[in-house]
Design a protein around this motif. Structure first.
Motif, mmCIF file in Angstrom:
data_model
loop_
_atom_site.group_PDB
_atom_site.id
_atom_site.type_symbol
_atom_site.label_atom_id
_atom_site.label_comp_id
_atom_site.label_asym_id
_atom_site.label_seq_id
_atom_site.Cartn_x
_atom_site.Cartn_y
_atom_site.Cartn_z
ATOM 1 N N PRO A 21 0.803 -1.233 0.000
ATOM 2 C CA PRO A 21 0.000 0.000 0.000
ATOM 3 C C PRO A 21 0.831 1.277 0.000
ATOM 4 O O PRO A 21 0.391 2.305 -0.518
ATOM 5 N N ASP A 22 2.038 1.224 0.584
ATOM 6 C CA ASP A 22 2.881 2.414 0.670
ATOM 7 C C ASP A 22 3.744 2.656 -0.567
ATOM 8 O O ASP A 22 4.221 3.769 -0.780
ATOM 9 N N HIS A 23 3.954 1.623 -1.378
ATOM 10 C CA HIS A 23 4.927 1.757 -2.464
ATOM 11 C C HIS A 23 4.383 1.364 -3.839
ATOM 12 O O HIS A 23 5.134 1.418 -4.824
ATOM 13 N N VAL A 24 3.133 0.967 -3.940
ATOM 14 C CA VAL A 24 2.573 0.521 -5.217
ATOM 15 C C VAL A 24 1.294 1.290 -5.508
ATOM 16 O O VAL A 24 0.484 1.528 -4.608
ATOM 17 N N ASN A 25 1.143 1.690 -6.766
ATOM 18 C CA ASN A 25 -0.096 2.332 -7.170
ATOM 19 C C ASN A 25 -1.268 1.364 -7.030
ATOM 20 O O ASN A 25 -1.139 0.170 -7.324
ATOM 21 N N ASN A 26 -2.412 1.883 -6.574
ATOM 22 C CA ASN A 26 -3.572 1.037 -6.305
ATOM 23 C C ASN A 26 -3.180 -0.082 -5.335
ATOM 24 O O ASN A 26 -3.548 -1.243 -5.514
ATOM 25 N N GLY A 27 -2.428 0.312 -4.316
ATOM 26 C CA GLY A 27 -1.833 -0.652 -3.394
ATOM 27 C C GLY A 27 -2.821 -1.519 -2.655
ATOM 28 O O GLY A 27 -2.549 -2.685 -2.384
ATOM 29 N N ALA A 28 -4.014 -0.980 -2.313
ATOM 30 C CA ALA A 28 -4.996 -1.767 -1.565
ATOM 31 C C ALA A 28 -5.456 -2.971 -2.365
ATOM 32 O O ALA A 28 -5.556 -4.094 -1.843
ATOM 33 N N ALA A 29 -5.728 -2.762 -3.651
ATOM 34 C CA ALA A 29 -6.185 -3.856 -4.505
ATOM 35 C C ALA A 29 -5.075 -4.888 -4.707
ATOM 36 O O ALA A 29 -5.321 -6.099 -4.672
ATOM 37 N N VAL A 30 -3.855 -4.397 -4.905
ATOM 38 C CA VAL A 30 -2.718 -5.318 -5.082
ATOM 39 C C VAL A 30 -2.469 -6.095 -3.794
ATOM 40 O O VAL A 30 -2.208 -7.303 -3.820
ATOM 41 N N GLY A 31 -2.551 -5.399 -2.659
ATOM 42 C CA GLY A 31 -2.363 -6.073 -1.376
ATOM 43 C C GLY A 31 -3.408 -7.155 -1.142
ATOM 44 O O GLY A 31 -3.096 -8.231 -0.631
ATOM 45 N N LYS A 32 -4.644 -6.880 -1.522
ATOM 46 C CA LYS A 32 -5.712 -7.882 -1.400
ATOM 47 C C LYS A 32 -5.383 -9.110 -2.234
ATOM 48 O O LYS A 32 -5.561 -10.248 -1.782
ATOM 49 N N THR A 33 -4.894 -8.882 -3.448
ATOM 50 C CA THR A 33 -4.556 -10.006 -4.323
ATOM 51 C C THR A 33 -3.419 -10.835 -3.744
ATOM 52 O O THR A 33 -3.479 -12.066 -3.723
#
Length: 259
Positions: free
Chosen positions: A127-139
């Motif tokens: 979430p701190d270093h990737v765009n759209n981090g919440a969605a990527v973190g969920k994946t």
């Protein structure tokens, strides 16, 4: 899953997961009698306690996933299952062989590290270093949860193989296999309703596994064995904590079991 009426939406998004949470909790409690019996007898017999470690780990990953997606229907049963899985592990590990104790400890440490990394990546790093981090973190967390779950699913395979080879389905507990089917089907429907493939895909697989167990149970005659030796539970993914427990291999049995 398309559902136009209000009644349908309420049923799929509230009633179905609520029932699934109840069946999940029931399946988590199911091994309690056997664990207490093992503790009183101070002997594992042919029972394999290793899946209890996977039970606690699986519940932990799905509880983290529930926090990520803000889903209390998934969170609540997992919270109690972590406690139950830990209790079962601590109750049975003292009666395991040295080799099995080593396996359980190694699995516990490895899974704890694996879950820690998954949680750190999903909640902090991504979430701190990737765009759209919440969605990527969920994946990422969903993938981690699925990997742990697949490890849990692997536990019935050796027992199902033995059922076919020995033509004896005594190791398959019929009520628990049926409950697994119901539980897996409920979470499968709920996953489709909220359009979350991390929920419906593994639970669909768990339901299929339960069907296989039921079919084998009806095809092969169950020859009676002792309660501890025959105990088994079925796996059903997100909401489920039980699984078909494979008996120990010959090199894991105590001398008295091999007589």
């Amino acid at each position: 899953m398309n559902c136009d009426s209000t009644t349908c939406r309420i049923a799929l998004t509230y009633v179905v997961p609520a029932i699934g949470a109840c069946t999940s909790f029931g399946m988590g409690v199911a091994p309690l009698f056997t664990v207490r019996k093992i503790h009183n007898a101070k002997n594992l017999g042919k029972f394999n306690p290793l899946p209890f470690v996977l039970t606690a780990a699986n519940a932990t990953t799905w509880m983290l996933y529930a926090l990520m997606v803000h889903d209390y229907f998934i969170y609540i049963p997992q919270f109690f299952t972590i406690l139950l899985g830990t209790y079962y592990t601590l109750r049975t590990i003292s009666y395991a062989s040295e080799e099995m104790k080593s396996r359980m400890i190694m699995a516990w440490v490895a899974l704890a590290g694996f879950i820690h990394i998954g949680g750190l990546l999903s909640f902090v790093v991504i979430p701190d270093h990737v765009n759209n981090g919440a969605a990527v973190g969920k994946t990422v967390l969903g993938v981690f949860s699925t990997i742990v779950l697949l490890s849990l699913y692997a536990s019935p395979l050796s027992t199902l193989y033995r059922v076919v080879v020995e033509r004896n389905a005594a190791s398959i507990a019929l009520p628990l296999a049926f409950t697994s089917l119901v539980n897996g089907a409920l979470w499968f429907v709920y996953g489709l309703a909220i359009m979350d493939h991390f929920v419906w895909v593994p639970n669909g697989a768990g339901a299929i596994l339960a069907v296989v167990q039921l079919v084998l149970r009806f095809i092969f005659k169950a020859r009676p064995v002792s309660d501890i030796d025959s105990i088994s539970t079925s796996s059903t993914a997100v909401g489920s904590e039980g699984r078909l427990t494979p008996p120990l291999e010959d090199d894991q049995k105590k001398p008295e079991d091999m007589v």
